[in-house]
Design a protein around this motif. Structure first.
Motif, PDB file in Angstrom:
ATOM      1  N   ALA A  81       0.831  -1.206   0.000  1.00  0.00           N
ATOM      2  CA  ALA A  81       0.000   0.000   0.000  1.00  0.00           C
ATOM      3  C   ALA A  81       0.868   1.259   0.000  1.00  0.00           C
ATOM      4  CB  ALA A  81      -0.933   0.005   1.197  1.00  0.00           C
ATOM      5  N   LEU A  82       1.992   1.238   0.723  1.00  0.00           N
ATOM      6  CA  LEU A  82       2.887   2.398   0.742  1.00  0.00           C
ATOM      7  C   LEU A  82       3.492   2.664  -0.633  1.00  0.00           C
ATOM      8  CD1 LEU A  82       4.723   1.980   4.157  1.00  0.00           C
ATOM      9  CD2 LEU A  82       3.061   3.719   3.526  1.00  0.00           C
ATOM     10  N   PHE A  83       3.808   1.620  -1.368  1.00  0.00           N
ATOM     11  CA  PHE A  83       4.358   1.799  -2.715  1.00  0.00           C
ATOM     12  C   PHE A  83       3.316   2.283  -3.703  1.00  0.00           C
ATOM     13  CE2 PHE A  83       7.736  -1.058  -1.146  1.00  0.00           C
ATOM     14  CZ  PHE A  83       8.827  -0.259  -1.453  1.00  0.00           C
ATOM     15  N   LEU A  84       2.059   2.000  -3.446  1.00  0.00           N
ATOM     16  CA  LEU A  84       1.001   2.403  -4.353  1.00  0.00           C
ATOM     17  C   LEU A  84       0.536   3.835  -4.127  1.00  0.00           C
ATOM     18  CD1 LEU A  84      -1.158  -0.846  -4.478  1.00  0.00           C
ATOM     19  CD2 LEU A  84       0.463  -0.013  -6.184  1.00  0.00           C
ATOM     20  N   LEU A  85       0.840   4.379  -2.964  1.00  0.00           N
ATOM     21  CA  LEU A  85       0.440   5.760  -2.680  1.00  0.00           C
ATOM     22  C   LEU A  85       1.240   6.710  -3.573  1.00  0.00           C
ATOM     23  CD1 LEU A  85       0.251   5.771   1.217  1.00  0.00           C
ATOM     24  CD2 LEU A  85      -1.644   5.869  -0.395  1.00  0.00           C
ATOM     25  N   PRO A  86       0.591   7.755  -4.070  1.00  0.00           N
ATOM     26  CA  PRO A  86       1.341   8.700  -4.901  1.00  0.00           C
ATOM     27  C   PRO A  86       2.387   9.423  -4.057  1.00  0.00           C
ATOM     28  CG  PRO A  86      -0.857   9.532  -4.456  1.00  0.00           C
ATOM     29  CD  PRO A  86      -0.786   8.139  -3.902  1.00  0.00           C
ATOM     30  N   SER A  87       3.547   9.593  -4.635  1.00  0.00           N
ATOM     31  CA  SER A  87       4.589  10.321  -3.910  1.00  0.00           C
ATOM     32  C   SER A  87       4.357  11.813  -4.105  1.00  0.00           C
ATOM     33  CB  SER A  87       5.970   9.925  -4.417  1.00  0.00           C
ATOM     34  OG  SER A  87       6.095  10.264  -5.774  1.00  0.00           O
ATOM     35  N   SER A  88       4.662  12.572  -3.095  1.00  0.00           N
ATOM     36  CA  SER A  88       4.489  14.020  -3.207  1.00  0.00           C
ATOM     37  C   SER A  88       5.781  14.612  -3.752  1.00  0.00           C
ATOM     38  CB  SER A  88       4.146  14.624  -1.848  1.00  0.00           C
ATOM     39  OG  SER A  88       5.205  14.395  -0.947  1.00  0.00           O
ATOM     40  N   ALA A  89       5.634  15.462  -4.726  1.00  0.00           N
ATOM     41  CA  ALA A  89       6.785  16.143  -5.315  1.00  0.00           C
ATOM     42  C   ALA A  89       6.886  17.535  -4.721  1.00  0.00           C
ATOM     43  CB  ALA A  89       6.611  16.234  -6.824  1.00  0.00           C
ATOM     44  N   PRO A  90       8.088  18.007  -4.513  1.00  0.00           N
ATOM     45  CA  PRO A  90       8.215  19.371  -4.011  1.00  0.00           C
ATOM     46  C   PRO A  90       7.673  20.365  -5.036  1.00  0.00           C
ATOM     47  CG  PRO A  90      10.380  18.400  -4.453  1.00  0.00           C
ATOM     48  CD  PRO A  90       9.350  17.351  -4.711  1.00  0.00           C
ATOM     49  N   ALA A  91       7.109  21.423  -4.539  1.00  0.00           N
ATOM     50  CA  ALA A  91       6.541  22.451  -5.418  1.00  0.00           C
ATOM     51  C   ALA A  91       7.647  23.071  -6.253  1.00  0.00           C
ATOM     52  CB  ALA A  91       5.845  23.518  -4.587  1.00  0.00           C
ATOM     53  N   GLN A  92       7.315  23.365  -7.495  1.00  0.00           N
ATOM     54  CA  GLN A  92       8.279  23.992  -8.385  1.00  0.00           C
ATOM     55  C   GLN A  92       7.768  25.370  -8.774  1.00  0.00           C
ATOM     56  OE1 GLN A  92       9.189  21.440 -11.646  1.00  0.00           O
ATOM     57  NE2 GLN A  92       9.723  19.740 -10.341  1.00  0.00           N
ATOM     58  N   ILE A  93       8.644  26.314  -8.758  1.00  0.00           N
ATOM     59  CA  ILE A  93       8.275  27.681  -9.123  1.00  0.00           C
ATOM     60  C   ILE A  93       8.298  27.802 -10.638  1.00  0.00           C
ATOM     61  CG2 ILE A  93       8.923  30.111  -8.945  1.00  0.00           C
ATOM     62  CD1 ILE A  93      10.204  29.400  -6.241  1.00  0.00           C
ATOM     63  N   THR A  94       7.206  28.284 -11.201  1.00  0.00           N
ATOM     64  CA  THR A  94       7.121  28.389 -12.655  1.00  0.00           C
ATOM     65  C   THR A  94       6.983  29.831 -13.124  1.00  0.00           C
ATOM     66  OG1 THR A  94       4.733  28.075 -12.574  1.00  0.00           O
ATOM     67  CG2 THR A  94       6.080  26.101 -12.879  1.00  0.00           C
ATOM     68  N   THR A  95       7.210  30.762 -12.240  1.00  0.00           N
ATOM     69  CA  THR A  95       7.151  32.175 -12.613  1.00  0.00           C
ATOM     70  C   THR A  95       8.406  32.878 -12.117  1.00  0.00           C
ATOM     71  OG1 THR A  95       5.986  32.780 -10.586  1.00  0.00           O
ATOM     72  CG2 THR A  95       4.628  32.278 -12.520  1.00  0.00           C
ATOM     73  N   GLY A  96       8.615  34.060 -12.628  1.00  0.00           N
ATOM     74  CA  GLY A  96       9.762  34.850 -12.216  1.00  0.00           C
ATOM     75  C   GLY A  96       9.348  36.255 -11.835  1.00  0.00           C
ATOM     76  N   MET A  97      10.340  37.095 -11.628  1.00  0.00           N
ATOM     77  CA  MET A  97      10.086  38.467 -11.207  1.00  0.00           C
ATOM     78  C   MET A  97      11.021  39.389 -11.996  1.00  0.00           C
ATOM     79  SD  MET A  97      10.495  40.086  -7.384  1.00  0.00           S
ATOM     80  CE  MET A  97       9.235  39.040  -6.711  1.00  0.00           C
ATOM     81  N   VAL A  98      10.510  40.532 -12.365  1.00  0.00           N
ATOM     82  CA  VAL A  98      11.328  41.559 -13.010  1.00  0.00           C
ATOM     83  C   VAL A  98      11.276  42.796 -12.126  1.00  0.00           C
ATOM     84  CG1 VAL A  98      11.602  43.040 -15.046  1.00  0.00           C
ATOM     85  CG2 VAL A  98      10.846  40.670 -15.325  1.00  0.00           C
ATOM     86  N   THR A  99      12.441  43.265 -11.725  1.00  0.00           N
ATOM     87  CA  THR A  99      12.521  44.481 -10.910  1.00  0.00           C
ATOM     88  C   THR A  99      13.496  45.437 -11.568  1.00  0.00           C
ATOM     89  OG1 THR A  99      14.332  43.657  -9.544  1.00  0.00           O
ATOM     90  CG2 THR A  99      12.095  43.194  -8.786  1.00  0.00           C
ATOM     91  N   GLY A 100      13.363  46.691 -11.262  1.00  0.00           N
ATOM     92  CA  GLY A 100      14.286  47.651 -11.837  1.00  0.00           C
ATOM     93  C   GLY A 100      14.213  49.007 -11.173  1.00  0.00           C
TER      94      GLY A 100
END
Length: 100
Positions: free
Chosen positions: A15-34
């Motif tokens: 059952a432990l192997f069948l549970l979905p593994s959680s993936a760390p969150a990934q950042i898909t945006t950036g920032m522009v400053t100036g």
């Protein structure tokens, strides 16, 4: 009794192997400053700044520089942008090739 215990243990392991593994969150945006400054190095407050996507040709909502001449675009999708700055009594400035 031992057989039941082993069966339950084996079932839990499977059952432990069948549970979905959680993936760390990934950042898909950036920032522009100036910082917007004039030719003498003085800050330009209340200048209007927009981002223009070079691949899609779309414009962001304009932001206005603060009293220190700073601006921030948060949560920007990855792309290559042109930054366009306009202010009264100044020429429009465009900087191309800003990669996010």
């Amino acid at each position: 009794m031992i057989r039941n215990t082993c069966s339950i243990f084996a079932g839990l392991v499977v059952a432990l192997f069948l549970l979905p593994s959680s993936a760390p969150a990934q950042i898909t945006t950036g920032m522009v400053t100036g910082l917007v400054v004039d030719s003498t190095g003085g800050v330009v407050p209340r200048a209007r700044v927009i981002l223009i996507s070079e691949s899609r040709g779309t414009n962001s909502a304009a932001v206005v520089t603060n009293d220190s001449g700073d601006y921030v675009f948060a949560n920007i999708a990855p792309d290559t942008y042109t930054v366009e700055v306009t202010a009264p009594s100044f020429k429009t400035l465009r900087r191309t090739g800003i990669v996010v």
